[in-house]
Structures are given as structure tokens and as C-alpha cells.
Design a protein around this motif. Structure first.
Motif, short mmCIF file in Angstrom:
data_model
loop_
_atom_site.label_atom_id
_atom_site.label_comp_id
_atom_site.label_asym_id
_atom_site.label_seq_id
_atom_site.Cartn_x
_atom_site.Cartn_y
_atom_site.Cartn_z
N ARG A 117 0.64 -1.11 0.04
CA ARG A 117 -0.11 -0.19 -0.37
C ARG A 117 0.71 0.78 0.51
NH1 ARG A 117 -5.18 0.46 -1.12
NH2 ARG A 117 -5.43 2.32 1.21
N ARG A 118 0.35 2.05 -0.65
CA ARG A 118 1.08 3.62 -0.51
C ARG A 118 0.34 4.83 -0.96
NH1 ARG A 118 5.18 0.86 0.53
NH2 ARG A 118 6.66 0.58 -0.48
N ILE A 119 0.89 6.12 -0.73
CA ILE A 119 0.60 7.30 -1.00
C ILE A 119 0.79 7.47 -1.85
CG2 ILE A 119 -0.85 9.75 -0.48
CD1 ILE A 119 -1.27 7.82 2.40
N VAL A 120 0.29 7.80 -2.59
CA VAL A 120 1.55 8.34 -4.59
C VAL A 120 0.68 10.28 -4.44
CG1 VAL A 120 1.71 6.57 -5.48
CG2 VAL A 120 -0.71 7.39 -5.54
N SER A 121 1.79 11.22 -5.43
CA SER A 121 0.99 12.31 -5.17
C SER A 121 1.56 13.08 -5.93
CB SER A 121 1.21 13.08 -3.88
OG SER A 121 0.44 14.63 -4.30
N GLY A 122 1.34 13.25 -7.59
CA GLY A 122 1.86 13.85 -8.55
C GLY A 122 0.38 14.45 -9.65
N ARG A 123 0.82 14.71 -10.92
CA ARG A 123 -0.07 14.87 -11.73
C ARG A 123 -0.33 13.66 -13.05
NH1 ARG A 123 -1.06 19.50 -14.17
NH2 ARG A 123 -1.84 19.89 -16.51
#
Length: 696
Positions: A117-123
């Protein structure tokens, strides 16, 4: 007050003292005007990226920056060497891909193992109907979610400086802000709801939402006020120093002024009468006058200035009128001669042209007091020029004469009162920024008998019609200015544009009819071309903007301005004011290159609708901002990093009255708040002010 206070040392240390900044990076920072950590404090984010956690990508309008929790699925390595490495991920409502280029070995297998499980943030963008996040800005385990800022500030950058670096450098600088005592008036602070400096600067760099980025946000408004306050304190100190300077009371008895007023064909306007009495009141006091006389083109400033010069003569002294160029000095001489004759006073001129015996005899007459009013260029300030009893210096055309020159003029220590005239109507906020140390008289009425000028907009493709109209006007004995556009920035191209226009008009209108003036000419040639036009020998004067200031040719009744959309409104208004000075009805043709932008059209229409310079200047400020107003860089209008002169004119006014009040209560700045204000001056790099206090 000799050296910078110790608490500020860390903020004024070299940039290399910040972690992660080397000499090379420091050079990149210099491109943004950042010399020391202190400058980073005032380099605020201009927008922000919302990185709050969302449930799913499903409802986002792409492309967008999105933060979601995902389960990592299968990896797909690229088929060929430079290809894309893809990882299939799923959030609570949909699936998408993470895409990486230049993936090495099994790096991503270790970082983002399948099933984790990961939290990803980006365009996120759509490619072939598949949502893809290329190189996420963040990809962290769920327990490290707090590593992702909920609202990430976005800073102005330059090559070699990344957002990450800017973020790190500003954080390192914020940690260096010492505790300051408060320099803002306590009631002002509570009424505005402003935080302390340290709180404000931290909050400005850590906005929580879009509204924290607006100029009206309390933390930003406070920092803007600090900048304006420091600037107004500098001007108030200069003003206080001038006030402490002993002047001389020059009380005129009105006999010479009376003769001139009796001979005038009209009554002075209410505004002129008011200005004359304000100036007389200042001259009669024992302190030095430092007053600005501001009036629109043709508002009758010269008469007001001449009355002041006569008051100096009535009081038994002498007056001097300084113009920026020889042409303007000679023109003042012509204009004042008839008035001087009415009054029976001796008027002379001194410029760089006076040489040898003639110069020596003028200097002798000045020293004896035989010349009562002198007109001249800055040549009147040379070492060998001394007056018998100089009471008043009138300086014409302020914008070539910034705050620094005024401070120098004050240092000459002569007791003379100073009156500065400017024909540039300046919006209130800029006037405060530029002339906060002066008292201001405004001429806001036109003397009777000035004919309105008809202003029309014409597109460049009708140039032949325009030339045809010119020819007809010349046949009627009229004269015309033709102003060429400023091409880009280079003077060479200005010259080419002016030269080409000159040749074309000469070909159509005939030899000897058309003159040319541009910035690259030797001064003597420029003077000769202007004089030929003033005498009516040439009928059309092709010029770059060198003619805007003060040139007076009553017979010129047409002004053509090419590519008018490339000029500032205030400048167009100044140029237009060169016609309409004689008996004939005058016209100003604003030629524009079609198609005009919507704002371009609005700007030119303001000129068509009104001749009021103050309305025009305010509009110019609203539409273009202070940065582009004509020559702000040279004109002594300071550049602020946070404060915005158009939108925060009200703050500037509060800062001016607060600064003046603080100095009235505590002239030496030794009270607790006074000491805090000294710290503010150091923090804001107001070295001029610090010198004024220490010399004081």
C-alpha cells in the motif's frame, strides 16, 4: 547606529551558509535578486498545489495533481532500452498507471513491491484513454503520509533553482528569524488583525489554501506593510532632516507679484491661487521648504513657480530655475521674459554653452546679486557658481531627479527653499512612494482659454490618408509632430524606424519641410533641429520620444503617434500635451497596428474620452501595474518584493502617517518602538535611512 545589529547576522550571512546551497547555486539565486537569506524571506510563493488525500482518481477532471492511496499491482519493464517502466495501481474506485523513465534494474521492485500500500501524489494525465502518473512527486508508505504537504507552496524559479531547493532554502531561512520587538503601532496592528512578524513570515511561506496567497491575507498584508513602513520611514527621516535644517524666512511684500498679476490677460485659477499661497507660507517659515508642485500639462505651473521666484526677490534675495536640458532652459527664459519685464526684475540664463569672458561676467553679476532670477541647466551647480543670496531653487521635471538626487541637493546645505515642478500626473500611491518626504501642491484646474484637443484612433493601414491630411494642414501654415514608436529596447532599431519614417515623409512632403530628432544625435544637432521647428523653418518634426518633456511650439497643432499601443498612457498624455498650445484647434492621431487587443483598445479609448492626466495615470496604473509604468526603474519609485502599489495604495497612506507620527513622537528613535523601527530599517536594507539617523 554604525553597524548591523547582531540578531540579523544569520539573515545577512552568505547564501552558502544555508544547507544544500553551494557557490554555483548562490549564483543562480542572484538571478532572482536573492543575495542573502534575508531576501528569501520576502520571496513568497505565488501559488500552491493542493495535495489533500482524495478517495479516488475517479471524479477528477484531468489533467490534475492528485493524491490517493493505492494498492500496487503488477510491474511491466520496458521492451527496449529508453522505454517506459509501468506499474499498474488501484485506488478505491479506479485503476491507473505509474510511469517511470530511465528505470535501473529492480529499483522499483524494491521501492514499490507488488501488493504493497502506498500514498502517491503527482500530476495525472490521460494517454490513450489510460490515466497515467508520470514520475510521482511523492510515493510513501501510509504511515509516512505526513511527509506530503497538504498544500504545497509554489515559488518563482530561475534556471538552476528547483521547487524542492526553494522549499528547503526558505525553511532553513525561517529557522533563522530572531524574535523581534514590534515596530507597528499597536492599535493599527490589532485593528488590522495582523500577526507578529515571525508568525506572519512563517504563515506566508506555508499557505493552507488559495486564499492565503492573496495580498489581503493578514500575514501577507503585514509583510507588505513592513516594506512600505520601512520605505516611508526613510522618506520621513529625510523630511525631518530637511525640517531641522535652518531655512531662512523669505517674506515677499507682493509688489512685484502684483505687477505681473495685473498685467495678465486672465485671472489665475483657484488651484493656482491656492498653490501660490501654500508656497508663500512655506517660504515665510524659518524651516526649509521642500515642496512638490504637481500639475497636468498646461495647468499653469510656470506662473506659480514665477510668483515664488518673485517672492524670493521681494525678500531681498535671488531665485534659480533649473531645467533638465538646455532647450527647456531656453524655453523657460523665453516664457518668463515678458513676465520679468512686467515685474522689472533682472533675468539671465546660464548653461554649459556659456564660456570664457561671457561666463565670467555672468558669475560676477550673480555673486553681486545683480542677476535676480537665474534660469539654467545643472550647470548652475558647478563649483565656481556662487550666488549673492540664493533664497529659492525651483527644479523642473522631477522624474529625472529621484529621491537620491534630492537627498544630495539637500546636502549642499544651502539654505535655499526647494520647489520641484512635475508635469507628470502621478497616481496617489506612486506619489507617496516617490515623494513621501515632500509636501505637495496640486494644480487640478486648467487655465481659461486652453482649447480641447481632438483625439482619434486610426489604424496603421490608413497612413496614406494621414499623410494627405498633414499636407493640407501644412498648406494652411500649421506644424506637426510625428512620433515614432520605440522598437523593442535597442536604440539602434529606434533610429532605423525614425530614419525610415523621416525619409518617407520627406519624399512625399518635399525637401526642407521635415526635420528629425532622435536619441542618438549629438546634442548640438538635436538643438538645431528643435530650433528649426520652433522657428517654423521645418513644418514636420519626426521624433522618438525626446520631445515629450516641456517643448513648446504654439503653432504645432497636429500630433501623430505611431504604434500608440506600445506607449504607456501617461506618456501618450504627455506627448499629446505638446499640441493645443496655440490658437488653432488641435488634433492628436493615435495610430495603432491592427488587430488591437481588448485591453489595448480600452487603454487608447481612455485617451479619447478624457484629457484629465490624473484619471489617465490612475487607469494606466490599474491596467499595467507599477512595473511597466514609464521608467519606474530610473524614476526613484522603489521596487517592493511583497507590497503591491496598485492594490495597496491605502496601506501606503497609513504607513506615511504612521512613520511621520513615530518620528514626531520620537525623533531619535530611542523609545522601545523606535529601537524596533531601527531594526526594521536594517532588515529592509534601508541604508539611506540608517545614514540619516546616524548623521542626523
Amino acid at each position: 547606529m554604525s553597524g548591523r545589529p547582531e540578531p540579523l547576522f544569520p539573515l545577512f550571512a552568505g547564501l552558502e551558509t544555508l544547507e544544500g546551497v553551494g557557490p554555483k547555486t548562490a549564483q543562480h539565486f542572484a538571478q532572482l535578486g536573492i543575495q542573502a537569506p534575508r531576501d528569501l524571506l520576502f520571496t513568497l510563493p505565488y501559488s500552491g498545489i493542493d495535495r489533500r488525500l482524495q478517495a479516488s482518481l475517479k471524479d477528477s477532471v484531468l489533467p490534475a495533481t492528485v493524491t490517493v492511496a493505492v494498492t500496487v499491482g503488477p510491474h511491466r519493464a520496458p521492451a527496449n532500452k529508453g522505454g517506459a517502466y509501468r506499474i499498474h495501481v488501484e485506488d478505491s474506485g479506479t485503476a491507473f498507471q505509474l510511469v517511470f523513465f530511465h528505470a535501473r534494474g529492480d529499483y522499483w521492485k524494491r521501492q514499490l513491491p507488488e501488493g504493497s500500500r502506498r500514498i502517491v501524489s503527482g500530476r495525472v494525465e490521460l494517454f490513450d484513454r489510460m490515466a497515467q502518473m508520470v514520475h510521482p512527486d511523492f510515493a510513501v508508505a501510509e504511515e509516512d503520509a505526513d511527509q506530503i504537504p497538504t498544500f504545497e507552496p509554489v515559488y518563482p524559479l530561475t534556471s538552476g533553482i528547483t521547487q524542492k531547493l526553494m522549499y528547503k532554502a526558505t525553511r532553513a531561512t525561517l529557522a533563522r528569524v530572531p524574535p523581534f520587538d514590534e515596530w507597528i503601532d499597536p492599535s493599527q496592528k490589532s485593528q488590522s488583525g495582523w500577526p507578529d512578524f515571525a508568525t506572519a513570515v512563517a504563515a506566508a511561506h506555508d499557505p493552507e489554501n488559495q486564499s492565503d496567497l492573496s495580498a489581503a491575507a493578514p500575514s501577507r498584508e503585514r509583510l507588505a506593510y513592513d516594506e512600505l513602513m520601512a520605505h516611508q520611514l526613510t522618506l520621513a527621516l529625510a523630511r525631518a532632516r530637511d525640517r531641522r535644517k535652518k531655512g531662512r524666512a523669505s517674506v515677499g511684500d507682493g509688489r512685484l507679484q502684483g505687477r505681473v498679476l495685473a498685467a495678465l490677460p486672465y485671472k489665475p485659477t483657484g488651484a493656482q491661487t491656492r498653490a501660490i499661497s501654500e508656497i508663500a507660507h512655506d517660504m515665510a517659515s524659518a524651516q526649509r521648504m521642500n515642496r512638490l508642485l504637481q500639475g497636468d500639462v498646461g495647468a499653469g505651473k510656470t506662473l506659480v513657480a514665477f510668483m515664488a521666484l518673485l517672492a524670493a526677490v521681494e525678500a531681498g534675495g535671488q531665485g534659480v530655475l533649473m531645467a533638465p536640458t538646455e532647450i527647456l532652459a531656453r524655453q523657460h527664459l523665453e516664457g518668463l521674459k515678458p513676465l520679468a519685464e512686467q515685474a522689472g526684475v533682472v533675468l539671465e540664463i546660464l548653461t554649459g554653452r556659456d564660456k570664457g569672458a561671457e561666463r565670467r561676467s555672468k558669475l560676477a553679476a550673480l555673486e553681486k546679486g545683480d542677476i535676480q532670477i537665474l534660469v539654467g541647466t545643472h550647470a548652475v551647480f558647478q563649483a565656481d557658481v556662487s550666488f549673492g543670496d540664493l533664497r529659492l531653487a525651483v527644479v523642473d521635471e522631477q522624474h529625472r531627479f529621484g529621491v537620491r538626487q534630492r537627498l544630495e541637493l539637500g546636502q549642499k546645505g544651502k539654505l535655499a527653499d526647494v520647489l520641484v515642478m512635475t508635469a507628470t500626473p502621478i497616481p496617489r500611491s506612486l506619489a507617496l512612494a516617490q515623494y513621501g518626504d515632500m509636501d505637495v501642491s496640486v494644480l487640478d484646474e486648467k487655465p481659461p482659454g486652453r482649447k480641447p484637443i481632438r483625439t482619434a484612433l486610426v489604424s496603421t493601414d490608413r497612413i496614406d490618408e494621414v499623410i494627405g491630411r498633414l499636407r493640407a494642414a501644412i498648406d494652411e501654415g500649421r506644424q506637426c509632430y510625428w512620433v515614432c514608436p520605440l522598437v523593442e529596447e535597442s536604440e539602434v532599431s529606434d533610429l532605423i524606424a525614425a530614419d525610415a519614417r523621416f525619409k518617407r515623409l520627406r519624399a512625399v512632403l518635399g525637401e526642407g519641410i521635415v526635420g528629425l530628432v532622435h536619441g542618438q544625435m549629438p546634442p548640438a544637432e538635436k538643438d538645431a533641429a528643435m530650433r528649426a521647428f520652433q522657428r517654423g523653418e521645418t513644418k514636420v518634426l519626426v521624433a522618438t520620444t525626446v520631445i515629450e518633456v516641456g517643448v513648446d511650439v504654439p503653432n504645432a497643432s497636429i500630433m501623430v503617434i505611431e504604434r500608440a499601443e506600445s506607449f504607456g498612457l501617461a506618456q501618450l498624455h504627455q506627448l499629446r500635451g505638446r499640441v493645443g498650445r496655440g490658437q488653432a484647434a488641435s488634433t492628436c492621431l493615435l495610430m495603432y497596428q491592427a488587430p488591437l487587443t481588448e485591453t489595448g483598445r480600452q487603454r487608447l479609448e481612455v485617451l479619447r474620452e478624457t484629457e484629465d492626466g490624473f484619471v489617465i495615470a490612475e487607469t494606466d496604473l490599474k491596467m499595467r501595474g507599477t512595473g511597466d509604468l514609464i521608467g519606474t526603474a530610473q524614476s526613484g519609485v522603489p521596487r517592493f518584493r511583497v507590497a503591491d502599489l496598485e492594490r495597496q495604495a491605502g496601506l501606503m497612506q497609513i504607513a506615511q502617517s504612521d512613520a511621520r507620527k513615530l518620528l514626531a513622537d520620537d525623533p531619535e528613535l530611542v523609545s522601545p518602538r523606535g529601537k524596533a523601527a531601527r531594526m526594521l530599517l536594517w532588515l529592509m536594507r534601508q541604508d539611506e535611512a540608517i545614514r540619516l539617523i546616524s548623521v542626523g
